[in-house]
Design a protein around this motif. Structure first.
Motif, short mmCIF file in Angstrom:
data_model
loop_
_atom_site.label_atom_id
_atom_site.label_comp_id
_atom_site.label_asym_id
_atom_site.label_seq_id
_atom_site.Cartn_x
_atom_site.Cartn_y
_atom_site.Cartn_z
N THR A 176 -2.45 -58.64 104.90
CA THR A 176 -2.30 -57.85 103.54
C THR A 176 -1.21 -58.67 102.61
O THR A 176 -1.40 -59.35 101.72
CB THR A 176 -2.08 -56.50 103.52
OG1 THR A 176 -3.31 -55.79 104.12
CG2 THR A 176 -1.97 -56.06 102.06
N GLU A 177 -0.12 -58.72 103.37
CA GLU A 177 1.11 -59.64 102.70
C GLU A 177 1.06 -60.90 102.29
O GLU A 177 1.44 -61.52 101.58
CB GLU A 177 2.39 -59.39 103.38
CG GLU A 177 2.82 -57.54 103.19
CD GLU A 177 4.08 -57.44 104.20
OE1 GLU A 177 5.22 -58.06 104.01
OE2 GLU A 177 4.11 -56.23 104.79
N ILE B 261 -1.09 -61.12 99.52
CA ILE B 261 -0.09 -61.02 98.22
C ILE B 261 0.72 -62.24 97.94
O ILE B 261 0.56 -62.72 96.68
CB ILE B 261 0.79 -59.77 98.69
CG1 ILE B 261 -0.12 -58.48 98.51
CG2 ILE B 261 1.47 -59.68 97.40
CD1 ILE B 261 0.45 -57.41 99.15
N ASP C 80 -1.28 -65.00 96.15
CA ASP C 80 -1.91 -64.58 94.96
C ASP C 80 -3.67 -64.24 95.04
O ASP C 80 -4.32 -64.75 94.56
CB ASP C 80 -1.74 -65.22 94.00
CG ASP C 80 -2.05 -64.63 92.52
OD1 ASP C 80 -2.17 -63.55 92.45
OD2 ASP C 80 -2.10 -65.52 91.49
N PHE D 116 -4.79 -61.35 96.67
CA PHE D 116 -5.14 -59.83 96.98
C PHE D 116 -5.42 -59.43 95.71
O PHE D 116 -4.48 -58.79 95.05
CB PHE D 116 -3.97 -59.42 97.72
CG PHE D 116 -4.35 -58.03 98.24
CD1 PHE D 116 -5.16 -57.61 99.30
CD2 PHE D 116 -3.91 -56.55 97.49
CE1 PHE D 116 -5.39 -56.34 99.81
CE2 PHE D 116 -4.15 -55.28 97.90
CZ PHE D 116 -4.77 -55.17 98.99
N MET E 137 -1.21 -60.93 90.99
CA MET E 137 -0.05 -60.42 91.52
C MET E 137 1.06 -60.07 90.47
O MET E 137 1.27 -60.97 89.71
CB MET E 137 0.56 -61.00 92.56
CG MET E 137 -0.50 -61.10 94.07
SD MET E 137 -0.76 -59.37 94.61
CE MET E 137 -2.28 -59.01 93.94
N PRO F 72 7.11 -56.81 98.52
CA PRO F 72 5.93 -56.50 99.50
C PRO F 72 6.35 -55.40 100.63
O PRO F 72 7.34 -55.14 100.92
CB PRO F 72 5.42 -57.93 100.08
CG PRO F 72 6.95 -58.61 100.13
CD PRO F 72 7.81 -58.12 99.23
#
Length: 333
Positions: free
Chosen positions: A47-48, A51, A54, A56, A62, A68
């Motif tokens: 997930t991170e 993120i 850019d 997610f 974002m 995060p």
């Protein structure tokens, strides 16, 4: 006199691919807030990673700059007047955190002082270490995926994906009585799975998954849990039992899904999903960790001081096969 703001150190994503350790401000403590001094936080590399790049996009682009992460453990420093059952000195797990603009909490996991409402805080039992607790959300995602299918005991479940969520799902399925086959591409991760997470592992970079699974479960597997970004639904239909198979989708799918709905319906395949966390599921996951049925610490392959977060993220982005779990130590000055 109450302190209006607090200065904390945090891992900050300043933009696409930009990682720094920077000071951030926390707001005045609220009526039901808990302030925690963080000891350790664990990266959710999937997930991170989305993120940081850019990609997610559940909530749009974002909101850089942002903090995060969503899992950490530490010690309570202060509580609001409306907090009940927690006091300074208690060991706790915390998910999100509040920060002041211009930095945004998304969701504020990697931070030296973490402040959030009590509903996002769990008091830790003595038998669970800080490091075990700091991986609780990812462990809960695996637990959630494993809780979706019908399991009576003895079913063969195939987990696709050798990352932390795949490993946690495999462990939770075993705790429910399933015989688990974990399929992945990274041999070092598969060796960890063989020791801690699954009954059988299959390196799909070396062995064709259809043939491997047909040898393990000639009549087809009963359950599939997918934790990859690109599920092969055609493969899954090929290896499932003829009717009443179950597929759990537990990945993040930026490219969407290509699903043959007619094939699913004809064979009465149940398509299940899971996402996020709840307090009830975090409690259930914490209980499994305390009982030794979910083992997270052996899967933490790399530990860094929080000062080294940019170097840690450089390693994660290089997709080193040895990397599985990554933890930040916040006790170093």
């Amino acid at each position: 006199m109450r302190i209006v703001s607090r200065r904390a150190e945090a891992v900050v994503f300043g933009g696409r691919g930009d990682v720094t350790v920077s000071p951030v401000d926390l707001p005045e403590i609220g009526h039901t807030d808990v302030l925690m001094e963080t000891r350790v936080s664990v990266v959710s590399t999937g997930t991170e990673g989305w993120i940081l790049t850019d990609r997610f996009h559940w909530g749009g682009s974002m909101p850089y700059p942002l903090v995060p992460g969503y899992q950490k453990a530490g010690v309570v420093l202060e509580v609001g007047a409306g907090v009940d059952g927690l006091a300074p000195g208690d060991r706790v797990f915390m998910t999100t955190s509040k920060v002041c603009e211009p930095v945004h909490a998304f969701s504020g996991g990697h931070i030296s002082l973490s402040q959030e409402i009590q509903s996002e805080v769990l008091k830790l039992p003595a038998e669970v270490s800080d490091l075990e607790a700091a991986n609780l959300v990812v462990a809960q995602v695996g637990y959630n995926a494993a809780s979706r299918p019908r399991i009576h005991g003895g079913e063969v479940a195939a987990v696709f994906g050798d990352g932390m969520i795949g490993q946690m799902a495999a462990q939770a399925l075993r705790a429910r009585g399933a015989r688990v086959v974990l399929c992945g591409r990274r041999q070092p991760r598969l060796e960890l799975a063989r020791r801690y997470s699954a009954d059988v592992v299959v390196n799909v970079a070396q062995h064709e998954a259809r043939w491997a699974l047909s040898g393990i479960a000639p009549g087809g597997v009963q359950v599939i849990v997918d934790t990859t970004p690109s599920p092969d639904m055609s493969l899954y239909l090929d290896v499932l039992q003829p009717r009443d198979g179950q597929v759990v989708l537990s990945g993040f799918y930026p490219g969407g899904l290509d699903v043959d709905a007619d094939a699913l319906q004809k064979r009465e395949v149940a398509l299940l999903t899971n996402s996020g966390w709840t307090c009830e599921r975090l409690d259930a996951t914490l209980d499994l960790v305390a009982r030794g049925l979910l083992r997270t610490t052996p899967l933490i392959t790399h530990r860094f001081s929080y000062h080294e977060a940019p170097e840690a993220w450089s390693m994660i982005r290089d997709r080193d096969e040895d990397v599985l779990g990554v933890a930040f130590d916040w006790t170093t000055p």
